[in-house]
Design an enzyme around this catalytic site. Structure first.
Site, mmCIF file in Angstrom:
data_model
loop_
_atom_site.group_PDB
_atom_site.id
_atom_site.type_symbol
_atom_site.label_atom_id
_atom_site.label_comp_id
_atom_site.label_asym_id
_atom_site.label_seq_id
_atom_site.Cartn_x
_atom_site.Cartn_y
_atom_site.Cartn_z
ATOM 1 N N LYS A 101 -11.623 -5.305 -1.909
ATOM 2 C CA LYS A 101 -12.732 -4.349 -2.003
ATOM 3 C C LYS A 101 -12.275 -2.925 -2.239
ATOM 4 O O LYS A 101 -13.024 -2.112 -2.746
ATOM 5 C CB LYS A 101 -13.619 -4.429 -0.764
ATOM 6 N N LYS B 198 0.827 -1.213 0.000
ATOM 7 C CA LYS B 198 0.000 0.000 0.000
ATOM 8 C C LYS B 198 0.855 1.254 0.000
ATOM 9 O O LYS B 198 0.491 2.257 -0.608
ATOM 10 C CB LYS B 198 -0.947 -0.007 1.192
ATOM 11 N N LYS C 2 -5.408 -10.771 -5.495
ATOM 12 C CA LYS C 2 -6.556 -10.987 -4.597
ATOM 13 C C LYS C 2 -7.745 -10.132 -5.021
ATOM 14 O O LYS C 2 -7.562 -9.024 -5.519
ATOM 15 C CB LYS C 2 -6.100 -10.580 -3.192
HETATM 16 P P1 TYM Z 1 -10.595 -6.725 5.284
HETATM 17 O O1 TYM Z 1 -11.648 -5.749 5.605
HETATM 18 O O2 TYM Z 1 -9.683 -6.443 4.141
HETATM 19 O O3 TYM Z 1 -11.250 -8.129 5.017
HETATM 20 C C1 TYM Z 1 -12.200 -8.705 5.895
HETATM 21 C C2 TYM Z 1 -12.033 -10.215 5.893
HETATM 22 O O4 TYM Z 1 -12.207 -10.716 4.566
HETATM 23 C C3 TYM Z 1 -11.068 -11.494 4.189
HETATM 24 N N1 TYM Z 1 -10.806 -11.300 2.757
HETATM 25 C C4 TYM Z 1 -10.655 -12.284 1.873
HETATM 26 N N2 TYM Z 1 -10.686 -13.627 2.031
HETATM 27 C C5 TYM Z 1 -10.515 -14.366 0.919
HETATM 28 N N3 TYM Z 1 -10.312 -13.842 -0.319
HETATM 29 C C6 TYM Z 1 -10.266 -12.519 -0.515
HETATM 30 N N4 TYM Z 1 -10.095 -12.009 -1.732
HETATM 31 C C7 TYM Z 1 -10.444 -11.658 0.624
HETATM 32 N N5 TYM Z 1 -10.478 -10.313 0.784
HETATM 33 C C8 TYM Z 1 -10.683 -10.112 2.110
HETATM 34 C C9 TYM Z 1 -9.922 -10.946 5.038
HETATM 35 O O5 TYM Z 1 -8.879 -11.891 5.168
HETATM 36 C C10 TYM Z 1 -10.640 -10.645 6.336
HETATM 37 O O6 TYM Z 1 -10.738 -11.822 7.116
HETATM 38 N N6 TYM Z 1 -7.069 -5.925 8.710
HETATM 39 C C11 TYM Z 1 -8.342 -6.552 8.462
HETATM 40 C C12 TYM Z 1 -9.465 -6.056 9.340
HETATM 41 C C13 TYM Z 1 -9.184 -6.177 10.803
HETATM 42 C C14 TYM Z 1 -9.247 -7.373 11.564
HETATM 43 C C15 TYM Z 1 -8.964 -6.971 12.900
HETATM 44 C C16 TYM Z 1 -9.494 -8.700 11.245
HETATM 45 C C17 TYM Z 1 -8.885 -5.165 11.650
HETATM 46 N N7 TYM Z 1 -8.752 -5.624 12.905
HETATM 47 C C18 TYM Z 1 -8.909 -7.904 13.911
HETATM 48 C C19 TYM Z 1 -9.450 -9.635 12.276
HETATM 49 C C20 TYM Z 1 -9.166 -9.229 13.589
HETATM 50 C C21 TYM Z 1 -8.756 -6.252 7.041
HETATM 51 O O7 TYM Z 1 -8.283 -5.324 6.435
HETATM 52 O O8 TYM Z 1 -9.754 -7.048 6.594
#
Ligand code: TYM
Length: 332
Positions: free
Chosen positions: A200, A112, A197
């Site tokens: 979003k 990023k 990947k």
């Molecule tokens: P985020 O918002 O990007 O994604 C949320 C969840 O979706 C999963 N995910 C995917 N899994 C499979 N294939 C994909 N293409 C894909 N895109 C997203 C992510 O692995 C995630 O489980 N940093 C985290 C948010 C966060 C968090 C936390 C998660 C903040 N604090 C504490 C767990 C515990 C994030 O950016 O997720």
């Protein structure tokens, strides 16, 4: 009882990747087998250039979608991160435990940071410290398991390192959590670029299926997915990433094995058609319930209010304990 915590960032409309990699399993198993907390991690959405109204709108939309997908607030806790002060309170203490070098090694930061610089934008300090806030999200609740997609594995690993280091230095304070990933769908790839990947925050593109896409839009996106040269339908992520991604998506929606599914197809067209229909069907109830919830925002806000209250009560003692352990004078 096992404690589960996971979160989702309101930086864009939720995708099929979010659903298959995380939300689906939160709904189907996690909320029923443990004391589970699911959080819309809105503070994390401020680490990059952001539109104020959009973050607010997407936060409420993410919460509504989680409920629409089937999270049941009578069995689990759903809340918004910024409603619970303990996350940022704990993040500071963990910043005093983490090192600068450790932060700069995080893959997502490096990717990023490069993107932001390429766009001529400055990089917010919070982008660098983001994984520490994520560690605070998890550790504040004495979390045992963190159900996430593959892309979050490194951040959960860091969280473990910080918990162990803190406990060794200042006495046992934190439970050391572990990441858990779904068997299929842990990394859903972009339909147009099976090497990347499905994210979003990426620019809206034909390779991303959003949870609120209309059925015909989903069909179009899946039918136009990039496949591989060759004809045979076999499950080989290295040699045939496009086809393997479709098989993963189909398997994620139907609960079957990708390699077993592969045996039932002799053309890419038929595989795409079935995958498109499986996605449409998997998301149909979610879209319907989401439309209903949009007419009852008072209900959604009430769930979030109650969720934050419960979360605050759970996090407070752990964060207070961390403050005492690290040498801060308790408030009188
Ligand atoms: P985020 O918002 O990007 O994604 C949320 C969840 O979706 C999963 N995910 C995917 N899994 C499979 N294939 C994909 N293409 C894909 N895109 C997203 C992510 O692995 C995630 O489980 N940093 C985290 C948010 C966060 C968090 C936390 C998660 C903040 N604090 C504490 C767990 C515990 C994030 O950016 O997720």
């Amino acid at each position: 009882m096992t404690r589960i915590f996971s979160g989702i960032k309101p930086t864009g409309h939720l995708t099929l990747g979010n659903y298959l990699g995380a939300v689906r399993r939160w709904v189907k198993t996690d909320q029923h087998r443990a004391d589970a907390l699911f959080c819309v991690v809105d503070l994390h959405a401020l680490t990059e250039d952001h539109d104020l109204a959009r973050v607010r709108r997407l936060s409420r939309q993410a919460a509504s979608l989680l409920l629409a997908a089937g999270l049941d607030p009578t069995v689990c806790t759903v809340f918004v991160q910024s409603h619970v002060d303990e996350h940022t309170r704990l993040a500071y203490v963990l910043e005093c435990t983490a090192t600068d070098g450790e932060m700069r090694r995080m893959i997502q930061y490096r990717e990023k940071e490069a993107q932001e610089r390429a766009r001529g934008r400055s990089v917010r300090l919070s982008l660098l410290t983001y994984p520490v806030l994520m560690a605070a999200d998890i550790l504040a609740y004495g979390t045992d398991e963190v159900p996430v997609g593959d892309d979050q594995a490194q951040h959960v690993e860091l969280t473990r390192d910080l918990a162990v280091r803190f406990n060794q230095r200042y006495g046992h304070t934190f439970t050391v959590p572990r990441a858990v990933h779904p068997e299929v769908g842990a990394r859903v790839m972009n339909l147009q670029e099976p090497g990347s990947k499905m994210g979003k925050s990426d620019d809206a593109g034909p390779g991303i299926v959003y949870l609120l896409d209309e059925p015909d839009v989903i069909r179009k996106k899946v039918m136009r997915a990039v496949t591989d040269s060759g004809r045979e339908v076999e499950y080989d992520r290295g040699a045939r990433p496009g086809v393997a991604n479709l098989l993963d998506i189909l398997a994620g929606c139907t609960g079957e094995e990708p390699s077993v599914l592969a045996e039932g197809y002799d053309s890419y067209g038929a595989l795409k058609k079935d995958t498109a229909e499986a996605v449409v069907e998997a998301l149909r109830p979610l879209r319907q319930r989401h439309a209903e919830l949009c007419t009852d925002l008072g209900y959604v806000d009430g769930v979030l209010r109650a969720g934050a209250e419960r979360a605050r009560g759970l996090a407070r003692p752990t964060v207070d304990a961390a403050y005492r352990a690290i040498g801060l004078l308790p408030a009188g």
